[in-house]
Design a protein around this motif. Sequence first.
Motif, mmCIF file in Angstrom:
data_model
loop_
_atom_site.group_PDB
_atom_site.id
_atom_site.type_symbol
_atom_site.label_atom_id
_atom_site.label_comp_id
_atom_site.label_asym_id
_atom_site.label_seq_id
_atom_site.Cartn_x
_atom_site.Cartn_y
_atom_site.Cartn_z
ATOM 1 N N PHE A 174 7.766 38.632 -25.238
ATOM 2 C CA PHE A 174 7.138 37.336 -25.482
ATOM 3 C C PHE A 174 7.857 36.581 -26.596
ATOM 4 O O PHE A 174 8.254 35.418 -26.432
ATOM 5 C CB PHE A 174 5.659 37.562 -25.844
ATOM 6 N N TYR A 175 8.063 37.241 -27.720
ATOM 7 C CA TYR A 175 8.726 36.565 -28.838
ATOM 8 C C TYR A 175 10.222 36.396 -28.586
ATOM 9 O O TYR A 175 10.837 35.444 -29.086
ATOM 10 C CB TYR A 175 8.456 37.317 -30.139
ATOM 11 N N PHE A 176 10.814 37.275 -27.791
ATOM 12 C CA PHE A 176 12.202 37.090 -27.400
ATOM 13 C C PHE A 176 12.357 35.809 -26.577
ATOM 14 O O PHE A 176 13.290 35.029 -26.788
ATOM 15 C CB PHE A 176 12.671 38.303 -26.597
ATOM 16 N N SER A 177 11.432 35.574 -25.647
ATOM 17 C CA SER A 177 11.514 34.377 -24.811
ATOM 18 C C SER A 177 11.323 33.112 -25.635
ATOM 19 O O SER A 177 11.962 32.083 -25.375
ATOM 20 C CB SER A 177 10.480 34.441 -23.689
ATOM 21 N N ILE A 178 10.441 33.166 -26.648
ATOM 22 C CA ILE A 178 10.264 32.020 -27.541
ATOM 23 C C ILE A 178 11.577 31.688 -28.236
ATOM 24 O O ILE A 178 12.009 30.530 -28.301
ATOM 25 C CB ILE A 178 9.172 32.314 -28.583
ATOM 26 N N ASN A 179 12.238 32.718 -28.754
ATOM 27 C CA ASN A 179 13.476 32.481 -29.496
ATOM 28 C C ASN A 179 14.613 32.030 -28.592
ATOM 29 O O ASN A 179 15.468 31.238 -29.016
ATOM 30 C CB ASN A 179 13.870 33.749 -30.259
ATOM 31 N N ILE A 180 14.647 32.511 -27.357
ATOM 32 C CA ILE A 180 15.668 32.049 -26.414
ATOM 33 C C ILE A 180 15.486 30.560 -26.132
ATOM 34 O O ILE A 180 16.442 29.773 -26.140
ATOM 35 C CB ILE A 180 15.619 32.860 -25.108
ATOM 36 N N GLY A 181 14.246 30.152 -25.859
ATOM 37 C CA GLY A 181 13.977 28.738 -25.624
ATOM 38 C C GLY A 181 14.342 27.878 -26.818
ATOM 39 O O GLY A 181 14.946 26.807 -26.676
ATOM 40 N N SER A 182 14.003 28.345 -28.024
ATOM 41 C CA SER A 182 14.332 27.598 -29.240
ATOM 42 C C SER A 182 15.829 27.530 -29.453
ATOM 43 O O SER A 182 16.376 26.486 -29.843
ATOM 44 C CB SER A 182 13.659 28.263 -30.448
ATOM 45 N N PHE A 183 16.528 28.635 -29.179
ATOM 46 C CA PHE A 183 17.979 28.670 -29.367
ATOM 47 C C PHE A 183 18.702 27.707 -28.429
ATOM 48 O O PHE A 183 19.587 26.954 -28.842
ATOM 49 C CB PHE A 183 18.497 30.096 -29.161
ATOM 50 N N VAL A 184 18.300 27.719 -27.154
ATOM 51 C CA VAL A 184 18.956 26.843 -26.176
ATOM 52 C C VAL A 184 18.723 25.374 -26.525
ATOM 53 O O VAL A 184 19.646 24.547 -26.487
ATOM 54 C CB VAL A 184 18.455 27.150 -24.753
ATOM 55 N N SER A 185 17.488 25.040 -26.906
ATOM 56 C CA SER A 185 17.197 23.643 -27.242
ATOM 57 C C SER A 185 17.895 23.208 -28.515
ATOM 58 O O SER A 185 18.289 22.050 -28.660
ATOM 59 C CB SER A 185 15.683 23.434 -27.379
ATOM 60 N N SER A 186 18.082 24.142 -29.453
ATOM 61 C CA SER A 186 18.712 23.800 -30.733
ATOM 62 C C SER A 186 20.230 23.761 -30.649
ATOM 63 O O SER A 186 20.880 23.271 -31.581
ATOM 64 C CB SER A 186 18.301 24.820 -31.811
ATOM 65 N N SER A 187 20.784 24.281 -29.566
ATOM 66 C CA SER A 187 22.247 24.299 -29.439
ATOM 67 C C SER A 187 22.704 23.441 -28.268
ATOM 68 O O SER A 187 23.342 22.402 -28.445
ATOM 69 C CB SER A 187 22.740 25.743 -29.283
ATOM 70 N N LEU A 188 22.335 23.839 -27.049
ATOM 71 C CA LEU A 188 22.802 23.129 -25.858
ATOM 72 C C LEU A 188 22.273 21.699 -25.802
ATOM 73 O O LEU A 188 23.035 20.757 -25.528
ATOM 74 C CB LEU A 188 22.386 23.901 -24.601
ATOM 75 N N ILE A 189 20.971 21.529 -26.050
ATOM 76 C CA ILE A 189 20.386 20.192 -25.958
ATOM 77 C C ILE A 189 20.988 19.268 -27.008
ATOM 78 O O ILE A 189 21.283 18.094 -26.736
ATOM 79 C CB ILE A 189 18.849 20.252 -26.108
ATOM 80 N N ILE A 190 21.179 19.762 -28.230
ATOM 81 C CA ILE A 190 21.796 18.958 -29.272
ATOM 82 C C ILE A 190 23.233 18.611 -28.903
ATOM 83 O O ILE A 190 23.700 17.477 -29.126
ATOM 84 C CB ILE A 190 21.755 19.701 -30.625
ATOM 85 N N TRP A 191 23.967 19.557 -28.312
ATOM 86 C CA TRP A 191 25.341 19.286 -27.890
ATOM 87 C C TRP A 191 25.375 18.204 -26.828
ATOM 88 O O TRP A 191 26.216 17.295 -26.868
ATOM 89 C CB TRP A 191 25.979 20.561 -27.348
ATOM 90 N N ILE A 192 24.435 18.262 -25.875
ATOM 91 C CA ILE A 192 24.360 17.220 -24.834
ATOM 92 C C ILE A 192 24.093 15.868 -25.457
ATOM 93 O O ILE A 192 24.699 14.857 -25.091
ATOM 94 C CB ILE A 192 23.282 17.587 -23.797
ATOM 95 N N GLN A 193 23.168 15.830 -26.420
ATOM 96 C CA GLN A 193 22.833 14.568 -27.075
ATOM 97 C C GLN A 193 24.050 13.960 -27.772
ATOM 98 O O GLN A 193 24.332 12.770 -27.647
ATOM 99 C CB GLN A 193 21.719 14.772 -28.098
ATOM 100 N N GLU A 194 24.783 14.795 -28.504
ATOM 101 C CA GLU A 194 25.889 14.280 -29.303
ATOM 102 C C GLU A 194 27.131 13.956 -28.474
ATOM 103 O O GLU A 194 27.902 13.074 -28.828
ATOM 104 C CB GLU A 194 26.253 15.298 -30.385
ATOM 105 N N ASN A 195 27.299 14.642 -27.346
ATOM 106 C CA ASN A 195 28.547 14.480 -26.577
ATOM 107 C C ASN A 195 28.388 13.733 -25.257
ATOM 108 O O ASN A 195 29.379 13.220 -24.723
ATOM 109 C CB ASN A 195 29.145 15.868 -26.271
ATOM 110 N N ILE A 196 27.167 13.662 -24.734
ATOM 111 C CA ILE A 196 26.953 12.982 -23.460
ATOM 112 C C ILE A 196 26.021 11.780 -23.628
ATOM 113 O O ILE A 196 26.297 10.694 -23.140
ATOM 114 C CB ILE A 196 26.381 13.963 -22.417
ATOM 115 N N GLY A 197 24.903 12.004 -24.362
ATOM 116 C CA GLY A 197 24.004 10.895 -24.583
ATOM 117 C C GLY A 197 22.557 11.306 -24.458
ATOM 118 O O GLY A 197 22.261 12.431 -24.092
#
Length: 231
Positions: free
Chosen positions: A208-231
């Motif tokens: 349960f807590y592993f899944s929370i951290n995976i979701g937080s990690f992806v949003s804090s890395s991939l989503i931010i990268w998309i925002q800064e590099n794609i829009g």
Amino acid sequence: MGGQSSHQHLEDNSKPYTGDGFVDFQGTPPLKRKTGNWGAWPFILVCSLTPSPFSTGNECCERLAYYGIAKNLVSYINRKLHEQNVSAVRSVATWAGTCYLTPLVAAFSTDSYWGRYWTIAVFSIIYFIGMCTLTLSVTVHAFKPAECEGSVCPVATPAQYTIFFSGLYQIALGMGGIKPCVSSFGADQFDDTNTNERVKKGSFFNWFYFSINIGSFVSSSLIIWIQENIG
């Protein structure tokens, strides 16, 4: 001692129904071989595609959605709604605070009326509607201000603000309904009177807590990268 433990283990496994007093969403004792245990964990921990009662409360997607919004929100309000930094930060702080107050509403409805299952189902649908509203507000041109032309940046209209913030606060309400219920709802899938299932319950919380951290990690890395590099 070994004989007693083995005997108890056989007794636990021989029961057709769970022995901890819980009932299913229809109010009847659940059959061990058909309900609960690890059979329910994918719907709680892993992403699914539809907001039905059987696919609600999945923590990985919920955390990815929440942090994917929260970490970009100040810059979006500042750059796209053309608010000043101070106003944008205040709006985000108010929204984030609301997200952590709404669990009080869900706790009351869970304990007094609906129970965990239906609370998660109802508030997950509210969450989904809020996500759809927010998506429309940032993609439909009529629902957001026009882009800046030089130093002139048109301010969002009251209708545009209403659509955007109604989506945000529906998400806040939906999150509040899910968060106080989902971990205990997952733990309810394991029968405390069964020796094996007590061990599995501990494993569930690890995942349960592993899944929370995976979701937080992806949003804090991939989503931010998309925002800064794609829009």
